[in-house]
Design an enzyme around this catalytic site. Structure first.
Site, PDB file in Angstrom:
ATOM      1  N   GLU A  69      -6.268 -10.727  -1.397  1.00  0.00           N
ATOM      2  CA  GLU A  69      -7.065 -10.535  -0.172  1.00  0.00           C
ATOM      3  C   GLU A  69      -8.553 -10.492  -0.492  1.00  0.00           C
ATOM      4  OE1 GLU A  69      -5.571  -7.332   2.273  1.00  0.00           O
ATOM      5  OE2 GLU A  69      -3.493  -7.778   1.768  1.00  0.00           O
ATOM      6  N   ASP A  96     -12.355 -10.631  -0.704  1.00  0.00           N
ATOM      7  CA  ASP A  96     -13.586 -10.806   0.069  1.00  0.00           C
ATOM      8  C   ASP A  96     -14.631  -9.851  -0.497  1.00  0.00           C
ATOM      9  OD1 ASP A  96     -12.773  -8.366   1.208  1.00  0.00           O
ATOM     10  OD2 ASP A  96     -12.359  -9.210   3.183  1.00  0.00           O
ATOM     11  N   GLU A  99       0.801  -1.239   0.000  1.00  0.00           N
ATOM     12  CA  GLU A  99       0.000   0.000   0.000  1.00  0.00           C
ATOM     13  C   GLU A  99       0.829   1.283   0.000  1.00  0.00           C
ATOM     14  OE1 GLU A  99      -2.640  -0.415   3.341  1.00  0.00           O
ATOM     15  OE2 GLU A  99      -3.655  -2.152   2.503  1.00  0.00           O
ATOM     16  N   HIS A 127     -10.510  -6.333  -2.023  1.00  0.00           N
ATOM     17  CA  HIS A 127     -11.583  -6.207  -1.037  1.00  0.00           C
ATOM     18  C   HIS A 127     -12.761  -5.573  -1.784  1.00  0.00           C
ATOM     19  CE1 HIS A 127      -9.119  -7.488   2.271  1.00  0.00           C
ATOM     20  NE2 HIS A 127      -8.174  -6.635   1.912  1.00  0.00           N
ATOM     21  N   ASN A 187       1.988  -5.090  -3.207  1.00  0.00           N
ATOM     22  CA  ASN A 187       0.583  -5.396  -2.896  1.00  0.00           C
ATOM     23  C   ASN A 187      -0.198  -4.095  -2.686  1.00  0.00           C
ATOM     24  OD1 ASN A 187      -1.376  -7.488  -2.270  1.00  0.00           O
ATOM     25  ND2 ASN A 187      -1.231  -6.891  -0.109  1.00  0.00           N
TER      26      ASN A 187
HETATM   27  C1  XIL Z   1      -6.112  -6.683   8.488  1.00  0.00           C
HETATM   28  C2  XIL Z   1      -6.441  -7.928   9.305  1.00  0.00           C
HETATM   29  O1  XIL Z   1      -7.362  -8.695   8.606  1.00  0.00           O
HETATM   30  C3  XIL Z   1      -7.006  -7.525  10.665  1.00  0.00           C
HETATM   31  O2  XIL Z   1      -7.183  -8.673  11.478  1.00  0.00           O
HETATM   32  C4  XIL Z   1      -6.082  -6.536  11.352  1.00  0.00           C
HETATM   33  O3  XIL Z   1      -6.677  -6.097  12.542  1.00  0.00           O
HETATM   34  C5  XIL Z   1      -5.801  -5.352  10.442  1.00  0.00           C
HETATM   35  O4  XIL Z   1      -5.264  -5.817   9.208  1.00  0.00           O
HETATM   36  N1  XIL Z   1      -4.981  -4.829   3.851  1.00  0.00           N
HETATM   37  C6  XIL Z   1      -3.943  -5.632   4.254  1.00  0.00           C
HETATM   38  C7  XIL Z   1      -4.137  -6.556   5.400  1.00  0.00           C
HETATM   39  O5  XIL Z   1      -2.896  -5.660   3.590  1.00  0.00           O
HETATM   40  O6  XIL Z   1      -2.946  -6.789   6.114  1.00  0.00           O
HETATM   41  C8  XIL Z   1      -5.225  -6.083   6.332  1.00  0.00           C
HETATM   42  O7  XIL Z   1      -5.442  -7.086   7.312  1.00  0.00           O
HETATM   43  C9  XIL Z   1      -6.479  -5.765   5.565  1.00  0.00           C
HETATM   44  C10 XIL Z   1      -6.232  -4.678   4.549  1.00  0.00           C
END
Ligand code: XIL
Length: 402
Positions: free
Chosen positions: A293, A295, A177, A262, A222
């Site tokens: 990631e 969802d 990020e 996401h 990422n």
């Molecule tokens: C999130 C986890 O899922 C949570 O449990 C934690 O509290 C915060 O981080 N982008 C990312 C991940 O790269 O590492 C994040 O994970 C979600 C957003």
């Protein structure tokens, strides 16, 4: 005779009819149904040849979950599901700075070591997440890290962590990020503590140190917020690409891009050609793409569980149908195993207005497959059956020895 428990494509067609009925509900037509205990087709077989890892493998891909190391240790059913479905996993939190660094001069590797051992014993590939991020920094960070020691600290962290697991990691999220358009810089870089204390070359430095520490891991950048067809996402994609191109021009070791994914069940502008073009642009500069990631946030869908589960399933399916025809997309991981542990139920800003928990993943709280499971599996099958993928194969490095 066909195993009656197997959910085939034909079953899914029937299921799709139910899907459109449920989508009609979304538009306010069709009969009302009670939310009840949750919607799923009975008897879907998710084991062995019916698992996501098996279908992904036929499509020449890896599939997996972000895992919670504590649950993996303590919950046998959770562990069994991970073993059954995954050819790749990633720690949801256990390899972040705040997990690994109790103090500036200390490392704590117990959880991460256990995960590496688990993956190796089960022949599951492991992603490393992550080496450099502006979040998940330990409390001591703000007090003890300065422009004087930041460069050395980041270098030592990457050498120590990536070095410890060298040869055992499929891919490292080296930098997470690093782009934020709203920070207003012409190069699009996020104004992170690392940027402030080290300067813009912290990214290049992180990748070079990572390659030295673990020459066999695929080094990954990422990012999130690059998926939609909005102007904001388009600008972010452009800034990411510019950064990646510059890194490549400078021979910085960089092998892959992680698109976090996401997703929203009902995004304002949808997912489409802008993202597809981004994946193709990545391919042209020699990068693999991982969906890291995945969802689906269901907060705008109605309370009814069946309707939500169908809406979420359709989003998974259409998103993967958009990206999986691209040959350089080689792995899909969902951010969590089941709806019971999803991060989307952790923060208030992600909560549903009706107060119900979100249902963003492929398995429900009882670890039962949801319609989204079938959606993802069918998307793998579609890639497999299409045969001809777009683009030449990415430069496949041999997978790390297990
Ligand atoms: C999130 C986890 O899922 C949570 O449990 C934690 O509290 C915060 O981080 N982008 C990312 C991940 O790269 O590492 C994040 O994970 C979600 C957003």
């Amino acid at each position: 005779m066909r195993d009656p428990r197997a959910w085939s494509r034909r079953d899914f067609l029937g299921h799709a009819a139910i899907a459109s009925a449920s989508l009609a509900l979304l538009n306010g037509c069709g009969p009302k149904r009670s939310s009840g205990s949750g919607y799923r087709l009975p008897g879907v077989d998710v084991s062995g040849p019916h698992s996501l890892k098996a279908h992904a493998m036929d499509a020449r891909m890896l599939f997996g979950f972000a895992v919670n190391t504590q649950k993996l240790r303590d919950d046998a059913a959770y562990r069994a599901l991970v073993e059954q479905q995954c050819s790749i996993i990633v720690a949801e939190n256990a390899m972040k700075w705040h997990a690994l660094r109790p103090a500036i001069d200390q490392f704590s590797f117990a959880d991460a070591d256990a995960l590496v051992e688990f993956a190796a014993r089960r022949h599951i590939r492991l992603r490393g997440h992550n080496l450099c991020w502006h979040e998940a920094l330990p409390e001591w960070f703000a007090k003890q890290v300065t422009a004087v020691n930041a460069r050395q600290l980041l270098r030592d962290h990457i050498r120590t962590v990536a070095g410890r697991y060298s040869g055992r990691i499929h891919s490292w999220d080296v930098v997470n990020e690093a782009i934020e358009i709203r920070d207003g810089r012409p190069d699009g870089l996020r104004n992170t503590p690392w940027l402030q204390m080290i300067g813009t070359d912290y990214i290049e430095m992180a990748f070079r140190v990572a390659r030295d520490a673990d020459p066999s891991a695929l080094l990954t950048y990422n990012e999130y917020g690059i998926e939609q067809e909005t102007q904001e996402a388009a600008m972010k994609r452009a800034a990411v690409l510019l950064m990646l191109r510059r890194l490549k021009q400078r021979n910085v070791p960089l092998d892959a891009v992680g698109i976090q994914s996401h997703l929203q069940a009902q995004p304002a502008n949808g997912y489409g050609p802008g993202l597809q073009r981004f994946v193709q642009d990545c391919r042209e500069i020699g990068l693999e793409v991982f969906i890291t990631e995945l969802d689906v946030n269901d907060r705008t869908l109605p309370s009814d569980v069946e309707t939500r589960d169908i809406g979420v399933a359709n989003r998974y399916r259409s998103y993967l149908d958009l990206l999986l025809p691209e040959r350089n997309v080689t792995a899909v991981l969902t951010w969590g195993v089941s709806d019971a542990g999803t991060w989307l139920n952790q923060g208030k800003d992600r909560a549903r207005e009706d107060g119900l928990p979100q249902r963003p993943l492929l398995f429900d709280g009882q670890l039962r497959a949801k319609p989204a499971f079938v959606g993802v599996r069918d998307a793998f099958d579609a890639r497999h059956q299409a045969g001809a993928l777009r683009g030449t194969p990415p430069s496949q490095k041999p997978l790390p020895k297990l």
